[in-house]
Design an enzyme around this catalytic site. Sequence first.
Site, short mmCIF file in Angstrom:
data_model
loop_
_atom_site.label_atom_id
_atom_site.label_comp_id
_atom_site.label_asym_id
_atom_site.label_seq_id
_atom_site.Cartn_x
_atom_site.Cartn_y
_atom_site.Cartn_z
N ASN A 131 -45.04 37.44 3.60
CA ASN A 131 -46.09 37.92 2.71
C ASN A 131 -46.23 37.05 1.46
OD1 ASN A 131 -47.14 40.22 4.03
ND2 ASN A 131 -45.28 41.36 3.52
N CYS B 69 -49.20 40.44 11.02
CA CYS B 69 -48.88 41.62 10.22
C CYS B 69 -48.69 42.79 11.18
CB CYS B 69 -50.01 41.92 9.24
SG CYS B 69 -49.73 43.37 8.20
N HIS C 224 -53.53 43.15 4.48
CA HIS C 224 -53.26 44.26 3.57
C HIS C 224 -54.52 44.74 2.85
CE1 HIS C 224 -48.63 43.53 3.39
NE2 HIS C 224 -49.09 43.77 4.60
N TYR D 121 -52.65 50.37 2.64
CA TYR D 121 -52.73 49.48 1.48
C TYR D 121 -54.00 49.70 0.66
CZ TYR D 121 -48.64 46.93 3.02
OH TYR D 121 -47.36 46.59 3.36
#
Length: 421
Positions: free
Chosen positions: A147, A167, A197, A244
Amino acid sequence: MTMKLTIVGGGSTYTPELADGFARLRDSLPLDELWLVDPDTERLALVAGFCQRLLSAAGHPARVVATSDLVAGVSDADTVLVQLRVGGQHARHGDETWPHRIGCIGQETTGPGGLAKALRTVPVVLDIAEQVRRYAKPDAWIVDFTNPVGIVTRALLQAGHRAVGLCNVAIGFQRRFAALLDVPPEQVALGHVGLNHLTWERSVTVGGTDVLPGWLTSRLDELAEEVELAPALLSLLGNVPSYYLRYYYAHDEVLREQIGRPTRAQDVLEVERELLEIYADPAEHTKPEALSRRGGAFYSEAAVELMASLRQDAGDVRVVNLRNAGTLPFLPDDHVIEVPARVFGDRVEALPVAPLPEGIAGLIGAVAGYERLALDAAVHGGRDRVRAALLAHPLVGQWDRAEQATDLLLAANRDHLAWAR
């Protein structure tokens, strides 16, 4: 044909989750050598020893090799998976706390903390990628799980590397939706779209039928509870935002929740201590329950599925981070997006995406603008570049706040930023 897979950041306590996935899904990804690269040799030895015992107990023939030598680790590798954390959990704790001083959420990939992580991470990953380019097999892929995945993957692609970002958010949704439908996960296709995200599930298709519109009535409260957002918001959007999106749609609520509570970094440190004790026991050879508390649910399945698709060259559909190339027409072609794509041995190709509602497109566009400035700051350094990226972030967006955030970020991360010392 033999296969060498290298994991950079292999000393992570999460690596045995991958080894367990390799053991369970060996028919999808025949693996001969698993090389774990990490500078923390003591920790690496514990993790590698446990991974070897786990694979051997499952009857998997792969040999596990631990090394702190990056060149040896990536030499002749078929695939290199990067899953590192520059600064460890200590730096993450900073990302999750100092933003509170300026009224922003503390998070390692979103907001000011996310920029700090990008600044620490991108130069290190680019250095690793140069060694992969030089010493791995000419057609080797870099799979990035580090990340912030979108920014890191764009850095790799911009530098000309054969890379794809991964992811676990999409596969997590797929698995949960499959459980609700009581069908195998591979029968569930997601209309997953956005940036890493920052994604929304616009459809859940099974057997050619999109069940999501019905669910937004019959299962609305359940879906909203899953992502900890208001049912009325999901109804308004007509989709399911990822967890997120809470940092945007419920920023102040999340900030209140964070103040005074242990950070995720502190929680992970406790879990890691427990896991390392287990890994050190030569009698242990099965995946411990504590690993489920480490985070990254279904990561092993996502990684094995993606690497198998790259190797088999069959055009399987996987949700990945890849070059936009016109998929979202309001973004530059070289931006990195997260959508379903067909995966071949030499390329990944995004599936078409239906036009997005203005509200979603606008938020994606704003965050993408921040991401481009963040990458510029990560590659070239400089206080002004950091400040410009913070000012552009929708969760910062005020001059005084951006100024203060710049000071706090640089003070907390000076040891990791050569240009800021």
